[in-house]
Design a protein around this motif. Sequence first.
Motif, PDB file in Angstrom:
ATOM      1  N   GLN A  23      59.877  26.534  27.623  1.00 46.88           N
ATOM      2  CA  GLN A  23      59.089  27.731  27.903  1.00 46.88           C
ATOM      3  C   GLN A  23      59.856  28.982  27.503  1.00 46.88           C
ATOM      4  OE1 GLN A  23      57.237  27.698  31.923  1.00 46.88           O
ATOM      5  NE2 GLN A  23      58.295  25.746  32.154  1.00 46.88           N
ATOM      6  N   MET A  57      62.891  33.583  30.870  1.00 46.32           N
ATOM      7  CA  MET A  57      61.521  33.574  31.404  1.00 46.32           C
ATOM      8  C   MET A  57      61.356  34.761  32.341  1.00 46.32           C
ATOM      9  SD  MET A  57      61.395  29.502  32.321  1.00 46.32           S
ATOM     10  CE  MET A  57      59.819  29.405  33.160  1.00 46.32           C
ATOM     11  N   GLU A  61      56.616  33.567  35.576  1.00 44.81           N
ATOM     12  CA  GLU A  61      56.675  32.227  34.987  1.00 44.81           C
ATOM     13  C   GLU A  61      57.640  31.333  35.764  1.00 44.81           C
ATOM     14  OE1 GLU A  61      57.668  33.934  30.957  1.00 44.81           O
ATOM     15  OE2 GLU A  61      56.554  32.136  30.404  1.00 44.81           O
ATOM     16  N   ARG A  64      56.042  30.286  39.048  1.00 48.79           N
ATOM     17  CA  ARG A  64      55.014  29.261  38.810  1.00 48.79           C
ATOM     18  C   ARG A  64      55.659  27.924  38.446  1.00 48.79           C
ATOM     19  NH1 ARG A  64      50.331  31.338  35.224  1.00 48.79           N
ATOM     20  NH2 ARG A  64      49.758  32.352  37.185  1.00 48.79           N
ATOM     21  N   HIS A  65      56.702  27.984  37.639  1.00 54.70           N
ATOM     22  CA  HIS A  65      57.372  26.742  37.223  1.00 54.70           C
ATOM     23  C   HIS A  65      57.814  25.941  38.441  1.00 54.70           C
ATOM     24  CE1 HIS A  65      59.817  24.043  34.783  1.00 54.70           C
ATOM     25  NE2 HIS A  65      60.831  24.258  35.603  1.00 54.70           N
TER      26      HIS A  65
END
Lengths: 515, 126, 448
Positions: A23, A57, A61, A64-65
């Motif tokens: 990501q 990131m 993000e 959420r990860h």
Amino acid sequence: MTAADTTTGNAGLAIEQALIFEQNTDSATGVDLAPVPHTRRKLGALERKAPIGLPGMAEPEVVRHYTRLSQKNYSIDTGFYPLGSCTMKHNPRLNEKMARLPGFAEIHPFQPVATVQGALEVTDQLAKWLTALTGMAGVAMSPAAGAHGELCGLLCIRSAHEAKGQGHRRIVLVPESAHGTNPATATLAGYQVESIPATASGHVDFAALKARLRNDVAAVMITNPNTCGLFETECIEIAAAVHAAGAYFYMDGANFNALVGRVRIADLGVDAMHINLHKTFSQPHGGGGPGAGPTVLSAALADFAPVPFVVANAGAYGVAEHVGRDAGKAAFGRMKGFQGQFGVYVRSLSYILALGIDGLRQASGDAVLNANYLRAKLSAELTPAFPGLCMHEVVFDDTWLKGTGVATLDIAKALIDEGFHPMTMYFPLVVHGALLMEPTETESKATLDQFAAALLALARRAKRGDQAEWFKAAPRLAPRRRLDETKAARKPVLRWRPVESHAGGNGGTARQAAE
Amino acid sequence: MSQLRFTKDHEWIRVDGGVAVVGITDYAQSQLGDIVFVEVPAKGKALKAGGEAAVVESVKAASEVYAPITGEVVEGNVALPDAPETVNQDAQGAGWFFKMTLGSPSELDGLMDQAAYDKYLAELKA
Amino acid sequence: MRYLPLSDANRRDMLAAVGVKSIDDLFADIPAAARAAARFELPNTQGELEVERHMSKLAAKNLPMSDAPSFLGCGNYRHHSPASLDYLIQRGEFLTAYTPYQPEIAQGTLQAIYEFQTQVTLITGMEVANASMYDGATACAEAAAMACRVTKRAKVLLSGGLHPHYRDVTSTSLRFLDIQCDALAPDPLGIEDLIGRVGQDLACVIVQTPGFFGHLNDFTALAAACHAAGALLIVAVPEPVSLGLVKPPGEMGADIVIGDGQSLATPSSFGGPGVGLFATREKFLRQMPGRLAGETTDEDGRRGWVLTLSTREQHIRREKATSNICTNSGLIALAFSIHLTLLGEKGFRHLAELNHATAVSLAEKLEGIKGVKVLPGAFFNEFAVTLPKPAAAAVDELARRCILGGVPASRFYPSYPELANVLIVAATEMNTESDIAAFAGALKEIVS
């Protein structure tokens, strides 16, 4: 077909999640820091120049990860977790709140002791609870986990033998039903391990033990209640025989939850026992740790306890950190950096204070009642490995599965689809196809009834005789189906590596790697 | 080629032109399950009958391979570490572990022949 | 009792189902005399509020670093912790999960471990890393034992720049394995000769960067000397933030890198729990202690993770295991990983730059005080100074003025009078200009 038939591979709330490395957006960060002031540099010629390779990131993000990853885990907060010998009990959030008080979280191990009197008092109060609950003379607080506590106990024992000119004793006797840490620990203490058989009733073979108690034996390590969920009824006689032979009696306290407030282990003749604060006293397991393994010691061993330890002087607490100076010459050394697992002490003391002695006694009573209730209910279809009552955990063998083509492992995996964490499987080794269940005191009767109903239904299904294939395909509904452990071990892939690519930036290659 | 001999620890040994070939039996591989790791001894290693000679691991079990007789390693099967599944596929053929000299050939007489080993297995399974 | 769901009615029904009259009857296997002897003079249950009061009162007896300018290091560092970090590790699915023995329902923990292992290899410059050890000191002892297994030698050399707790934990554990452990005297100037001491009988040399007195050293030549002698080089990194700015041990030729992830993962918490970092070369993988997560696929061919190579571990190898470790420091490893993910490459380097700059400006301020000398050499965020009087007394006086002004070397080396005046100070991004001014001002008064 059990993988979701969707474009993304997602299935409603069950969302696939790439690795952080896949990501990566170069230059992104989830932390904004103040500009670096201009100063001289004092790095010599040691500046790190090449890229490190950490992914970037933004904060949303990252949140959420990890939130999505968390949703792929089973936990005690979300369900029943009857892992035998693991004591998966409720973890009160009060304990977390207390550990985060700035007066506990924001103190440094090397502040002047005058500024950490409250921390030393926490350690001392917990130590006093542990010695009072066990009746023992002292406690070494610093071991970081159960296995570390075992080592602490054995090193005290070895030091005591050496102090008495008994250093030639190099054998530790361990029952074959013991947890693997016992023999591994004995090796680390410089000892050789010899195995003691179990009787058909699931107890240590006292006669075999007695026959082996010669003058080369340093210690006997016995888990009590043992890994079969049974109290070693001859414990006091064993202790007497061990002492008569000039050896010490180590009791593995992994299963202390069954005994708290019911019996003091000093009254059983024990010389040393570790206490898993992350089992009995509710430190959360955190997906593998941290824990703490304070080790209570008899008067014969207490002087050999490692540094550091808290000293209560008149009106103020001190800490003994140096063998032969503020600590006695007998102390065998140091096992752990700093002042031990202090954050764990705070949580366990909060838990102990909340329950109190009446609550602790009720807790061990309910833990044993819950295990026996499960035993009674499940005996309708399953075969208990041993007759009679059990302590805080119950073990079944796989006799009831004979001829069905279904194995213990398959039952465990089918339970996953039913929404339950499986029991401990194939342990203890002395029980064929063992299913070891420890419900703990923090489960309601309704939960036990639901679990028993699900397991009994699976048992009846297995006994139909033609269901092996159905069981082998379980689990179907978990985030993953059975994983190929052979593949993982034959060609180990233990870290992510970027995929070589001719085109695109780092992010582009990384995303390719995900596919 | 001489006949196979067996140990109680489930190694086989076969003497072939003055050199002995050693491996684990088909029964041993079936008990271990999928073999994931093999460590074979290097040439020149001195072995004692009953002493540790090699290592074999499945996902859930690890086991030593013992030297059936005394001698010196002539060759380890270097193909095995990269393809441990060979032991599952052909334990008593391509899945051999090492070749060794016969330091004391009379030690072979103390080992089981095929019939005795079959009988030993039957007792184990009973 | 709020933690116990069973009602008295439940208990009656359940006892009936079991076939006994009372809960006490369930304990009949415990010798009656021992049960009767069990008398406890201990307090009874308390409500949540009462426990909070009790604990808060104890907490209030401490002087937290959040209430005082603090310059404490020596292996435990105070950094800012992003709010999302503590939120994420308190999610019950992470906090209250067991070790991931059932991979189908533990993919969250397993993927996080795999990411952690990768991050540790990247920052240290190594090839493989495990899922964590208890702390840096125990990781150091494990590394020394591993080096002895790898080299089949039984002698270990510890640098005088190694943290004294790492030294003590290592020498304690090696003593019982009959391994000779030679620890060099404390090395406040960073000038000891290690290369000259590397011999053919040595399993490993253990050094530290930044050293206990703050020094940065290049161990490349030492690594070469170790390898020429068939020994391993073990490098300890108690402050991993340094790896954002300083050449990593992997680039110097280290064979094993150990450290403590506390500084990025968790508040100081009086020094525990921390998280031991452990990384090494692939060729030593089979001798490495601790758990490992590895990638594989499930029956539907989807990527997933499992604990692997567990035949090294105690639950399978028992007395022949590489270590007895079982419970490790999983949640703190997760916190370490989350913080590194939040920082990313850019933030990690930036944080390290900030630390260095803050430490340099602290050094400049302290150097301006008459009688105070900063010991020479390169440093990251920690360095040693000499005072014109015993450092322990100065630190106590600073504490009375509500300043936590470093750690006196005498706390660790009470039998070295020549270190009595040495003070070890650390500065991080948490220290403001006014903190530094307050510290320097107070120290000036105390030493004049």
